[in-house]
Design a protein around this motif. Sequence first.
Motif, mmCIF file in Angstrom:
data_model
loop_
_atom_site.group_PDB
_atom_site.id
_atom_site.type_symbol
_atom_site.label_atom_id
_atom_site.label_comp_id
_atom_site.label_asym_id
_atom_site.label_seq_id
_atom_site.Cartn_x
_atom_site.Cartn_y
_atom_site.Cartn_z
ATOM 1 N N ARG A 3 0.811 -1.216 0.000
ATOM 2 C CA ARG A 3 0.000 0.000 0.000
ATOM 3 C C ARG A 3 0.847 1.271 0.000
ATOM 4 O O ARG A 3 0.509 2.248 -0.646
ATOM 5 C CB ARG A 3 -0.926 -0.006 1.220
ATOM 6 N N SER A 4 1.974 1.245 0.734
ATOM 7 C CA SER A 4 2.827 2.438 0.777
ATOM 8 C C SER A 4 4.233 2.064 1.239
ATOM 9 O O SER A 4 4.476 0.948 1.701
ATOM 10 C CB SER A 4 2.238 3.475 1.742
ATOM 11 N N GLY A 5 5.141 2.996 1.101
ATOM 12 C CA GLY A 5 6.502 2.820 1.597
ATOM 13 C C GLY A 5 7.254 1.670 0.965
ATOM 14 O O GLY A 5 7.184 1.446 -0.243
ATOM 15 N N LYS A 6 7.981 0.949 1.795
ATOM 16 C CA LYS A 6 8.850 -0.127 1.316
ATOM 17 C C LYS A 6 8.068 -1.267 0.684
ATOM 18 O O LYS A 6 8.509 -1.868 -0.301
ATOM 19 C CB LYS A 6 9.715 -0.653 2.458
ATOM 20 N N THR A 7 6.899 -1.584 1.237
ATOM 21 C CA THR A 7 6.110 -2.674 0.651
ATOM 22 C C THR A 7 5.629 -2.291 -0.745
ATOM 23 O O THR A 7 5.579 -3.134 -1.638
ATOM 24 C CB THR A 7 4.918 -3.072 1.543
ATOM 25 N N HIS A 8 5.294 -1.025 -0.934
ATOM 26 C CA HIS A 8 4.873 -0.552 -2.250
ATOM 27 C C HIS A 8 6.033 -0.648 -3.238
ATOM 28 O O HIS A 8 5.861 -1.082 -4.379
ATOM 29 C CB HIS A 8 4.350 0.882 -2.171
ATOM 30 N N LYS A 9 7.223 -0.272 -2.800
ATOM 31 C CA LYS A 9 8.409 -0.344 -3.648
ATOM 32 C C LYS A 9 8.625 -1.776 -4.134
ATOM 33 O O LYS A 9 8.892 -2.013 -5.315
ATOM 34 C CB LYS A 9 9.630 0.127 -2.853
ATOM 35 N N VAL A 10 8.481 -2.751 -3.240
ATOM 36 C CA VAL A 10 8.665 -4.157 -3.602
ATOM 37 C C VAL A 10 7.566 -4.608 -4.564
ATOM 38 O O VAL A 10 7.844 -5.263 -5.575
ATOM 39 C CB VAL A 10 8.691 -5.058 -2.347
ATOM 40 N N ALA A 11 6.326 -4.249 -4.270
ATOM 41 C CA ALA A 11 5.210 -4.646 -5.134
ATOM 42 C C ALA A 11 5.380 -4.083 -6.543
ATOM 43 O O ALA A 11 5.111 -4.769 -7.528
ATOM 44 C CB ALA A 11 3.883 -4.193 -4.525
ATOM 45 N N VAL A 12 5.847 -2.855 -6.647
ATOM 46 C CA VAL A 12 6.087 -2.252 -7.963
ATOM 47 C C VAL A 12 7.226 -2.979 -8.671
ATOM 48 O O VAL A 12 7.127 -3.309 -9.849
ATOM 49 C CB VAL A 12 6.372 -0.737 -7.841
ATOM 50 N N ALA A 13 8.302 -3.252 -7.960
ATOM 51 C CA ALA A 13 9.450 -3.949 -8.559
ATOM 52 C C ALA A 13 9.056 -5.325 -9.089
ATOM 53 O O ALA A 13 9.590 -5.783 -10.098
ATOM 54 C CB ALA A 13 10.576 -4.072 -7.544
#
Length: 92
Positions: free
Chosen positions: A51-61
Amino acid sequence: MADAARIDKERAARARAALDRIGITQSQLARALGVSVKIVNEVARGRLIGRSGKTHKVAVALGLKDGVVLPEGLTEQELIERLREAAKGVKA
């Protein structure tokens, strides 16, 4: 509740396919993105949706969410090189 389990399995399958396509492990991705392996694992298992932050970065990657992942100060090409270097540095 059955839908939630199905969605998690689909998300996990997409995450595994993305890692295979990139040719790196969860550890390598974590290091390349500057996040913990636990965060990558939880997103890849479908437990965190990014949803946001580091988890979002991973999901996008992993291609699970739309967006662009560029660690601060890196260009897209530098990120690609960083992913390649991470893939060389961790033994599978």
